[in-house]
Design an enzyme around this catalytic site. Structure first.
Site, short mmCIF file in Angstrom:
data_model
loop_
_atom_site.label_atom_id
_atom_site.label_comp_id
_atom_site.label_asym_id
_atom_site.label_seq_id
_atom_site.Cartn_x
_atom_site.Cartn_y
_atom_site.Cartn_z
CB CYS A 216 -0.94 0.00 1.21
SG CYS A 216 -2.10 -1.39 1.22
CG HIS A 296 12.54 -0.85 3.44
ND1 HIS A 296 12.35 -2.01 4.15
CD2 HIS A 296 12.19 -1.13 2.15
CE1 HIS A 296 11.92 -2.95 3.33
NE2 HIS A 296 11.80 -2.44 2.11
CG HIS A 380 -6.63 19.58 4.88
ND1 HIS A 380 -7.86 19.76 5.48
CD2 HIS A 380 -6.35 20.75 4.23
CE1 HIS A 380 -8.30 20.98 5.20
NE2 HIS A 380 -7.40 21.59 4.46
CG HIS A 384 -2.11 2.99 5.45
ND1 HIS A 384 -1.68 2.77 4.17
CD2 HIS A 384 -2.48 1.79 5.94
CE1 HIS A 384 -1.77 1.47 3.90
NE2 HIS A 384 -2.26 0.87 4.95
CG HIS A 413 -18.74 3.17 5.36
ND1 HIS A 413 -19.64 3.64 4.42
CD2 HIS A 413 -19.46 2.36 6.20
CE1 HIS A 413 -20.84 3.15 4.67
NE2 HIS A 413 -20.76 2.37 5.74
CG ASN A 417 -6.57 -1.48 1.99
OD1 ASN A 417 -6.06 -0.78 1.13
ND2 ASN A 417 -5.87 -2.08 2.93
#
Length: 484
Positions: A216, A296, A380, A384, A413, A417
């Protein structure tokens, strides 16, 4: 200033060097004329004397100054501007309610009763609504995901998003000379970038990058890669970044619980983003790229295997989301924001944080761990949208109000994902609500397998508006929901 910068960018390095040598020669001749006996009558006697005695030093200073100016203009990084973006919304007949999922699971006869009950429980706790979208094979009679289904899913989403983006920006496909496509779990041959080059008949000079296996965070990573290339280029360029996930071949048909979770939360979604380093486009651009940070944590065994593709005991391939994924995400986020904070936080917050750390060390760590207030740096946040537990964990760790995580919760919602494209569906939520004002800063935060954390920081160049292709256009009036 913009026209001058644009003129400089049109010159090659050799032409730029020739132009500056001409300027140097003209200034040298002019200075020599000023210091000549006929012209110096116009100058004060003392000034004339000083200039005459230090003529070599004066010429050297002039040359060094102009050479330094040339070096500065030729090496300073270019601004990176996001012209616009587009998010793909499939047709209504691809919506997946709980009843649709239940029907598919039972009619496929690929799961035992325990697995069916487990997925039902996960779905009801996932935070997903009944209007997310799934691949077309879910609605077919053979209930089997094939390569063709995955290719159709990827091509449908990518071309729809790119078509909408090019139409909005009025940029022809032939103007794109940098193409980056990213898909975490699907890497066909030819690549997805080749598919796009073929579909849009992009020129042979187009540079392409195809990213996969990054989970992602790959969308944010692809934007970071494009921004680095554009900053370092002396040529005006347009970069098209296409962010998608094809879940057809990654639908898990087995009974391993850690692998069944992906069936419950991952859904169809694609975003396309057009960015450029042309400063003349500032007037029409949506946002300016300010910072990026990628960390990472794959050297740690738990982080490396937190989300891991493997075979179950029956030999069926799936992606296992391990039980300590939330803990790994929290630790990765803590390490990430420690590096990000000095780049983005105001001095007042940094001083408060440093004071808290020092006093905590003096008291031998008895105090509760302090987290800087990132709402002082950003108006803002696109947090994730990995799942309900992930959003809640990020909110607790960073001490964010529900109003800050609202876009992430509502995005989960409505769309589920959507993997690496999810941060742009959140950005579309802000635009649909008209919340972004010129000068506001936006933070995009994404997690990925490995385990990776990636941040993008933008500054808005214009107020947000509801556009015709906004994926929230027909439902934004229903959000935010009172209960989630």
């Amino acid at each position: 200033m913009g026209s001058k910068t644009r003129l400089l960018s049109l010159l090659t390095p050799v032409q730029l060097l020739q132009a500056f040598f001409c300027i140097l020669l003209a200034l040298t001749l002019a200075l020599h004329a000023i210091l000549s006996s006929t012209s110096t009558l116009l100058l004060d006697h003392n000034i004339r004397l000083v200039l005459s005695q230090h003529r070599i030093a004066l010429f050297s200073l002039l040359w060094c100054t102009l050479v330094a100016l040339l070096a500065y203009l030729s090496t300073r990084p270019r601004p990176v501007l996001l012209l616009d973006y587009a998010c793909f919304r499939p047709d209504t007949d691809r919506k997946c309610s709980y009843e649709t999922c239940e029907y598919f699971v039972r009619r496929s006869r690929r799961y035992n009763d325990v697995s069916e009950q487990f997925m039902s429980g996960i779905y009801h706790k996932s935070g997903l609504g009944d209007e997310t979208y799934v691949p077309s094979f879910i609605f077919q009679n053979d209930y089997e995901a094939k390569l063709q289904s995955a290719l159709e899913e990827a091509e449908e989403g990518m071309t729809a998003a790119v078509d909408a983006l090019l139409a909005k920006t009025d940029v022809p496909a032939s103007a794109i000379d940098l193409l980056i496509a990213t898909c975490g779990m699907f890497a066909p041959c030819p690549s997805l970038t080749s598919l796009l080059v073929h579909h849009y008949r992009l020129p042979e000079s187009t540079t392409t990058y195809n990213l996969s296996g990054m989970g992602c965070s790959s969308g944010a990573g692809a934007i970071d890669l494009a921004a680095r290339i554009l900053k370092s280029s002396r040529k005006i360029r347009y970069a098209l970044v296409v962010i998608t996930e094809s879940i057809s071949l990654n639908w898990y048909f087995g009974d391993n619980r850690s692998m069944l979770v992906t069936n419950c939360i991952f859904r169809v979604g694609t975003a396309a983003v057009l960015i450029t380093n042309d400063p003349a486009k500032r007037g029409v651009a949506k946002m300016e790229f300010l910072h990026s940070l990628r960390t990472h944590h794959g050297a740690d065994d738990a982080s490396y295997r937190a989300a891991y593709q493997e075979e179950d005991d029956a030999g069926t391939v799936g992606v296992a989301l391990k039980k300590d994924l939330i803990r790994v995400a929290g630790e990765g986020l803590r390490a990430h924001i420690r590096l990000l904070a000095p780049k983005v936080l105001p001095w007042s917050q940094l001083i408060q944080y440093a004071y808290h750390v020092v006093t905590g060390w003096v008291r031998k760590g008895d105090q509760k761990q302090k987290v800087p207030d990132f709402t002082t740096a950003f108006e803002h946040m696109c947090v994730h949208t990995g799942g309900k537990a992930v959003i809640e964990s990020v909110g607790r760790l960073m001490q964010l109000d529900d109003s800050v995580t609202e876009p992430a919760r509502m995005c989960l919602h409505r769309f589920g994902n959507t993997s690496s494209s999810l941060v742009f569906y959140e950005l579309a939520y802000f635009d649909a609500k008209g919340r972004i004002k010129r000068g506001n800063k936006i933070w995009m935060l994404a997690f990925g397998t490995g385990f990776k954390v990636c941040s993008l920081v933008w500054r808005a160049l214009r107020d947000s508006v509801m556009e015709p292709d906004n994926p929230w256009k027909d439902c934004i009036h229903s959000y935010p929901m009172k209960t989630w």
